[in-house]
Design a protein around this motif. Structure first.
Motif, PDB file in Angstrom:
ATOM      1  N   ILE A 272       0.831  -1.205   0.000  1.00 33.30           N
ATOM      2  CA  ILE A 272       0.000   0.000   0.000  1.00 33.30           C
ATOM      3  C   ILE A 272       0.866   1.256   0.000  1.00 33.30           C
ATOM      4  N   VAL A 273       1.846   1.267   0.874  1.00 38.49           N
ATOM      5  CA  VAL A 273       2.712   2.444   0.974  1.00 38.49           C
ATOM      6  C   VAL A 273       3.565   2.619  -0.280  1.00 38.49           C
ATOM      7  N   ALA A 274       4.101   1.518  -0.804  1.00 40.52           N
ATOM      8  CA  ALA A 274       4.930   1.589  -2.007  1.00 40.52           C
ATOM      9  C   ALA A 274       4.136   2.147  -3.182  1.00 40.52           C
ATOM     10  N   VAL A 275       2.900   1.671  -3.338  1.00 39.41           N
ATOM     11  CA  VAL A 275       2.059   2.155  -4.435  1.00 39.41           C
ATOM     12  C   VAL A 275       1.733   3.630  -4.251  1.00 39.41           C
ATOM     13  N   LEU A 276       1.418   4.034  -3.019  1.00 38.07           N
ATOM     14  CA  LEU A 276       1.077   5.431  -2.765  1.00 38.07           C
ATOM     15  C   LEU A 276       2.249   6.371  -3.038  1.00 38.07           C
ATOM     16  N   THR A 277       3.461   5.942  -2.705  1.00 35.42           N
ATOM     17  CA  THR A 277       4.616   6.795  -2.967  1.00 35.42           C
ATOM     18  C   THR A 277       4.874   6.934  -4.465  1.00 35.42           C
ATOM     19  N   LEU A 278       4.685   5.856  -5.190  1.00 38.24           N
ATOM     20  CA  LEU A 278       4.851   5.921  -6.643  1.00 38.24           C
ATOM     21  C   LEU A 278       3.755   6.773  -7.269  1.00 38.24           C
ATOM     22  N   VAL A 279       2.530   6.629  -6.750  1.00 40.83           N
ATOM     23  CA  VAL A 279       1.420   7.462  -7.225  1.00 40.83           C
ATOM     24  C   VAL A 279       1.726   8.935  -6.958  1.00 40.83           C
ATOM     25  N   SER A 280       2.322   9.208  -5.797  1.00 36.60           N
ATOM     26  CA  SER A 280       2.674  10.575  -5.429  1.00 36.60           C
ATOM     27  C   SER A 280       3.598  11.209  -6.463  1.00 36.60           C
ATOM     28  N   GLY A 281       4.634  10.475  -6.858  1.00 41.64           N
ATOM     29  CA  GLY A 281       5.548  10.995  -7.865  1.00 41.64           C
ATOM     30  C   GLY A 281       4.895  11.142  -9.216  1.00 41.64           C
ATOM     31  N   ALA A 282       4.058  10.168  -9.591  1.00 44.35           N
ATOM     32  CA  ALA A 282       3.385  10.223 -10.886  1.00 44.35           C
ATOM     33  C   ALA A 282       2.410  11.387 -10.958  1.00 44.35           C
ATOM     34  N   VAL A 283       1.776  11.713  -9.837  1.00 45.86           N
ATOM     35  CA  VAL A 283       0.832  12.833  -9.808  1.00 45.86           C
ATOM     36  C   VAL A 283       1.538  14.142 -10.132  1.00 45.86           C
TER      37      VAL A 283
END
Length: 494
Positions: free
Chosen positions: A312-323
């Motif tokens: 969950i955290v790994a996906v959210l951090t990657l989503v953060s950068g992609a945003v």
């Protein structure tokens, strides 16, 4: 504005922000009003930290050791490359405070209103590539975690993961600046804490004897690793740096802008990359696994009960950068003359991101190879553009003429041929001094390295130093500092 001004939103003020910032940002590339500029320097910490605290940063440890250098050499390279590259981001961010507009609009002061389309296209491709690569990594990690847990595997999982992750990225990007800043402030604490927990749990996998046994490499190998770090870290974000500082108050000092960019962008990656060096140096099998699935390989170090929170955290951090990437790529699209609302521009780029993710996840055989090759190829013109813009920013003594940024008859003109010519020549020279290290995975890039003959050719010691990126940056900076100085002084007197 004159009748033949570029076909874009008027250069006048954007609608004033309400007392409480709206969920949906409607401001596009137009000038941000003083009433909207309420951000303080430390607010810059949130987007940069949240986008760079990803566990994905640990994978750079494997990439650095892949250059054939030792742990200590790689550590020095990591610290220097990360800090210096984010300092360059900070210098570009100064323009946002001085001009109240996105990075690629402000760049018109150096390239001209129409001439800016050249670096604008390179910037758009870079942002699209970055955001797509982050989404791909999140999808691959999802599939790996589900398989490790014995849950559903196969095409259906990848399809659902792609749609869900891309949906999160696009939704946040469409909503815009205020939503993203709120999201990043939450993710900073969540992801930072969980990353520390991950590090504590994986310390037993570190074997110092194996790490210390890594042989030292040459100066050329260190330079190649340094260029890769700079390109993958700060230089990968430099084309969007002013997008987040345009909401800063005019009274904010330039030093504070630079400092908070460096602190926010560098703190997490320095720790993560060095820790990644310890893990990769301890386990050659882990280092090899990172090549095809960065996060998936790191998950194998965790007990089953920890996989879900890690995922969950790994996906959210990657989503953060992609945003961050897709938000800015939408602004860049508008700066190229596309006449659609900002949310629609982000949505268009979201469709491209989704298509690119589907292609790599379902059809491509390798991810890291093409990605690294892509980074170096676009890194050359972006480095040249950055050198030109940084020299322009450091030479100017006054804030930008905001109306002229939208008027080809204004003081910045239609095309600044000095900047355009400098970028073209520096890019051609730079591409000649880099070599495609992933010839089998990205054969479309095998044309590079045509100037390496006097340095030993494509198989010589300088071949994989990626000298062209740094050469393009330094050459463009030096030429602009000298050649455009009189032009900038004339502009400021008009």
């Amino acid at each position: 504005m004159t009748s033949d001004a570029s076909a874009e939103p008027p250069p006048g003020a954007a609608p004033s922000a309400p007392r409480h910032a709206p969920l949906l940002e409607t401001t596009g590339i137009e000038i941000v009003t003083d009433a909207q500029r309420t951000a303080r320097p430390h607010h810059l910490f949130w987007p940069w930290f949240a986008a760079n605290v990803s566990v994905f940063g640990m994978s750079y440890g494997s990439y650095l050791l892949g250059f054939g250098i030792s742990f200590w050499q790689a550590s020095i390279v990591a610290v220097v490359g990360i800090v210096v590259s984010f300092a360059l981001c900070g210098l570009v961010a100064i323009a946002g405070k001085r001009g109240s507009a996105p990075t690629m609009v402000l760049s018109r002061a150096a390239f001209g209103v129409d001439g800016q389309r050249l670096p604008g296209i390179a910037s758009w491709l870079t942002s699209i590539g970055w955001e797509t690569s982050l989404t791909i990594t999140a999808v691959l990690a999802t599939a790996t975690v589900f398989e490790a847990l014995g849950w559903a595997t196969g095409t259906l999982v990848s399809v659902l993961a792609t749609l869900a992750i891309a949906g999160l990225v696009v939704t946040a990007s469409v909503l815009g600046y205020h939503t993203i800043m709120r999201l990043q402030s939450v993710l900073t604490w969540l992801t930072g804490l969980c990353t520390v927990v991950f590090m504590l749990m994986t310390i037993p996998h570190i074997h110092w004897d194996a790490v210390a046994a890594q042989p030292a490499g040459s100066a050329q190998q260190m330079l190649g690793a340094l260029t890769m770090v700079m390109t993958g870290m700060g230089l990968g974000w430099i084309n969007i740096a002013a997008d987040w500082s345009r909401y800063q108050r005019r009274s904010t000092s330039d030093g504070a802008i630079v400092a908070w960019n460096v602190i926010g962008g560098s703190v997490a990656p320095v720790v993560l990359v060095v820790f990644g060096l310890l893990l990769a140096g301890s386990d050659p099998e882990l280092a090899a696994g990172i090549e095809s699935d960065p996060l998936g390989a790191l998950v194998t170090l965790l007990p089953l009960w920890a996989l879900i929170p890690f995922w969950i955290v790994a996906v959210l951090t990657l989503v953060s950068g992609a945003v961050l990437g897709i938000y800015s790529s939408g602004l860049t699209l508008l700066s190229l003359g596309i006449r659609i609302p900002r949310p629609a521009a982000a949505a268009v780029d979201g469709l491209i991101l989704t298509a690119g993710t589907i292609w790599v996840v379902f059809f491509a055989q390798d991810f890291v190879g093409p990605f690294q090759s892509f980074l170096i190829t676009l890194g050359v013109p972006i480095a040249s553009w950055a050198g030109i813009l940084i020299a322009d920013i450091l030479t100017r003594r006054r804030d930008y003429d905001e109306a002229a940024l939208f008027d080809r008859r204004g003081r910045y003109g239609s095309v600044d041929w000095t900047s355009v010519t400098t970028m073209v020549i520096a890019s051609v020279l730079g591409w000649g001094l880099v070599v495609n290290g992933y010839a089998d995975d990205a054969p479309w890039n095998n044309w590079q390295g045509y100037l390496l003959g006097p340095l030993g050719g494509k198989d010589g010691t300088w071949a994989y130093s990626n000298l062209g990126v740094l050469a393009a940056l330094v050459l463009s900076f030096a030429v602009t500092l000298i050649a455009r100085h009189p032009t900038i002084r004339r502009q400021e007197k008009q």
